[in-house]
Design an enzyme around this catalytic site. Structure first.
Site, mmCIF file in Angstrom:
data_model
loop_
_atom_site.group_PDB
_atom_site.id
_atom_site.type_symbol
_atom_site.label_atom_id
_atom_site.label_comp_id
_atom_site.label_asym_id
_atom_site.label_seq_id
_atom_site.Cartn_x
_atom_site.Cartn_y
_atom_site.Cartn_z
ATOM 1 N N ALA A 248 11.792 137.074 -84.670
ATOM 2 C CA ALA A 248 11.200 135.775 -84.980
ATOM 3 C C ALA A 248 11.814 135.318 -86.298
ATOM 4 C CB ALA A 248 9.692 135.912 -85.098
ATOM 5 N N GLU B 199 9.308 145.300 -87.953
ATOM 6 C CA GLU B 199 8.308 144.463 -88.632
ATOM 7 C C GLU B 199 7.674 145.147 -89.843
ATOM 8 O OE1 GLU B 199 8.663 144.615 -85.337
ATOM 9 O OE2 GLU B 199 8.395 142.618 -84.475
HETATM 10 C C1 HXC Z 1 15.709 134.350 -89.835
HETATM 11 C C2 HXC Z 1 17.608 135.621 -89.797
HETATM 12 C C3 HXC Z 1 16.945 136.636 -89.075
HETATM 13 C C4 HXC Z 1 15.571 136.416 -88.737
HETATM 14 C C5 HXC Z 1 18.969 137.262 -89.438
HETATM 15 N N1 HXC Z 1 18.850 136.050 -89.998
HETATM 16 N N2 HXC Z 1 17.820 137.645 -88.869
HETATM 17 N N3 HXC Z 1 16.997 134.503 -90.174
HETATM 18 N N4 HXC Z 1 15.012 135.272 -89.141
HETATM 19 N N5 HXC Z 1 14.874 137.298 -88.025
HETATM 20 C C6 HXC Z 1 19.874 135.286 -90.712
HETATM 21 C C7 HXC Z 1 20.154 135.868 -92.090
HETATM 22 O O1 HXC Z 1 19.198 135.401 -93.032
HETATM 23 C C8 HXC Z 1 21.534 135.306 -92.372
HETATM 24 O O2 HXC Z 1 21.425 133.954 -92.737
HETATM 25 C C9 HXC Z 1 22.190 135.358 -90.994
HETATM 26 O O3 HXC Z 1 21.130 135.386 -90.038
HETATM 27 C C10 HXC Z 1 23.058 136.575 -90.770
HETATM 28 O O4 HXC Z 1 22.278 137.712 -91.064
HETATM 29 P P1 HXC Z 1 22.738 138.841 -92.122
HETATM 30 O O5 HXC Z 1 21.505 139.526 -92.578
HETATM 31 O O6 HXC Z 1 23.615 138.252 -93.170
HETATM 32 O O7 HXC Z 1 23.596 139.783 -91.179
HETATM 33 P P2 HXC Z 1 23.807 141.354 -91.319
HETATM 34 O O8 HXC Z 1 23.994 141.753 -92.753
HETATM 35 O O9 HXC Z 1 24.877 141.702 -90.343
HETATM 36 O O10 HXC Z 1 22.439 142.012 -90.842
HETATM 37 C C11 HXC Z 1 22.012 141.841 -89.516
HETATM 38 C C12 HXC Z 1 20.525 142.282 -89.413
HETATM 39 C C13 HXC Z 1 19.706 141.540 -90.477
HETATM 40 C C14 HXC Z 1 20.416 143.788 -89.584
HETATM 41 C C15 HXC Z 1 20.072 141.921 -87.984
HETATM 42 O O11 HXC Z 1 19.985 140.138 -90.396
HETATM 43 C C16 HXC Z 1 18.234 141.723 -90.337
HETATM 44 O O12 HXC Z 1 17.690 142.745 -90.711
HETATM 45 N N6 HXC Z 1 17.544 140.689 -89.852
HETATM 46 C C17 HXC Z 1 16.101 140.681 -89.740
HETATM 47 C C18 HXC Z 1 15.644 141.547 -88.584
HETATM 48 C C19 HXC Z 1 14.128 141.612 -88.492
HETATM 49 O O13 HXC Z 1 13.467 142.038 -89.436
HETATM 50 N N7 HXC Z 1 13.586 141.147 -87.372
HETATM 51 C C20 HXC Z 1 12.126 141.131 -87.163
HETATM 52 C C21 HXC Z 1 11.546 139.840 -87.676
HETATM 53 S S1 HXC Z 1 9.770 139.852 -87.554
HETATM 54 P P3 HXC Z 1 22.271 133.355 -93.989
HETATM 55 O O14 HXC Z 1 21.800 131.930 -94.061
HETATM 56 O O15 HXC Z 1 21.966 134.182 -95.165
HETATM 57 O O16 HXC Z 1 23.692 133.480 -93.522
HETATM 58 C C22 HXC Z 1 9.467 139.509 -85.946
HETATM 59 C C23 HXC Z 1 8.027 139.381 -85.578
HETATM 60 C C24 HXC Z 1 7.819 138.929 -84.171
HETATM 61 O O17 HXC Z 1 10.340 139.356 -85.137
HETATM 62 C C25 HXC Z 1 6.383 138.524 -83.917
HETATM 63 C C26 HXC Z 1 5.951 137.262 -84.558
HETATM 64 C C27 HXC Z 1 4.520 136.857 -84.251
#
Ligand code: HXC
Length: 260
Positions: A66, A134
């Site tokens: 998300a 999360e």
């Molecule tokens: C918003 C995101 C994102 C996310 C990545 N991006 N994941 N933006 N929400 N979930 C964006 C980054 O901010 C970045 O934007 C661009 O995408 C590229 O990501 P990087 O981090 O620079 O890439 P990398 O270093 O290769 O790392 C990849 C990654 C990392 C390991 C996947 O992005 C990451 O950890 N993302 C978050 C994963 C996560 O925690 N997901 C769960 C979310 S909570 P910019 O603008 O800086 O280029 C969830 C809850 C669901 O899903 C239920 C809700 C009710």
């Protein structure tokens, strides 16, 4: 219909729905969730579509979760509403009367893993990584992950993934039953399309009832589930596909199913 954050392509009875926000690794914001709900519901009604594939744009991510920037300012009531929106969208996918295949082309994290879990079958590219990270953000899975993940891979493994936030690679996902199959990234869509076409060539009414029997029956006790299966089995005998399928077998020819 035109979508801002989705691409949709339909060919040979198979729809490919691509989440298209590659700059944010296809993260799911409210707008994308609403588009996804609308697109999937539309495919349910579309007689030209027998099977749906969901994938992510680019080579890096299926869906990285998300959208964290959209969630960061939410209060408790907003958070609950956002989770419920996600539940509604995932249920639309899970209950679609057609098979849905997730072609997981990279990171499937948080809500992305939950999206893959709402699909019927998951095919992973060799660079895919699955996880429920999360806890790293101070929250829990909120699009059904705490429920669908243990139902798919078992309580113990699901708890480990959800408590640690660790990712698993494609081979480990395959080993624990999270992915049905692993393919090289270059072959992913082709593999998903072949599977979709194979399913589309079968009796569609039977495929639909098979999906219903598994989805609904698993939440019943064995006796009720058997009764439910018997009811659905009986319904098959009111279809043209049953007549054709069995007749074709006896005549030693391929069946020509109509989905009726
Ligand atoms: C918003 C995101 C994102 C996310 C990545 N991006 N994941 N933006 N929400 N979930 C964006 C980054 O901010 C970045 O934007 C661009 O995408 C590229 O990501 P990087 O981090 O620079 O890439 P990398 O270093 O290769 O790392 C990849 C990654 C990392 C390991 C996947 O992005 C990451 O950890 N993302 C978050 C994963 C996560 O925690 N997901 C769960 C979310 S909570 P910019 O603008 O800086 O280029 C969830 C809850 C669901 O899903 C239920 C809700 C009710």
């Amino acid at each position: 219909m035109d979508f801002k954050n989705l691409l949709l392509e339909i060919a040979e009875g198979v729809a490919v729905l691509t989440i298209n926000r590659p700059k944010a690794l296809n993260a799911l914001n409210e707008e994308t969730l609403l588009e996804l709900e609308c697109a999937v519901a539309g495919l349910g009604e579309n007689r030209d579509v027998s099977c749906v594939i969901i994938t992510g744009a680019g080579e890096k991510a299926f869906v990285a979760g998300a959208d964290i920037s959209a969630m960061q300012p939410l209060d408790a009531a907003d958070g609950r509403r956002f989770a419920k929106l996600g539940h509604r969208v995932m249920a639309t996918i899970e209950k679609l009367p057609k098979p849905v295949i997730a072609a997981v082309n990279g990171f499937a994290l948080g809500g992305g893993c939950e999206l893959a879990l709402a699909c019927d079958i998951r095919i992973a590219s060799d660079n895919a990584r699955f996880g429920q990270p999360e806890v790293n953000l101070g929250v829990i899975p909120g699009f059904g992950g705490t429920q669908r993940l243990p139902r798919l891979i078992g309580k113990g493994r699901a708890k480990e993934l959800i408590f640690t936030g660790d990712m698993v690679d494609a081979q480990e996902a395959y080993r624990i039953g999270l992915a049905n199959k692993v393919t090289p990234l270059a072959d992913l869509l082709q593999t998903a399309r072949e599977l979709a076409r194979k399913i589309a060539s079968k009796g569609q009414y039977a495929v639909r009832l098979g999906k219903e029997a598994i989805n609904n029956g698993l939440d019943m006790d064995q006796d009720k589930a058997n009764q439910y299966e018997a009811d659905l089995f009986g319904i098959c005998f009111a279809t043209a596909d049953q007549k054709e399928g069995m007749q074709a077998f006896l005549e030693k020819r391929p069946a020509k199913f109509t989905g009726m």
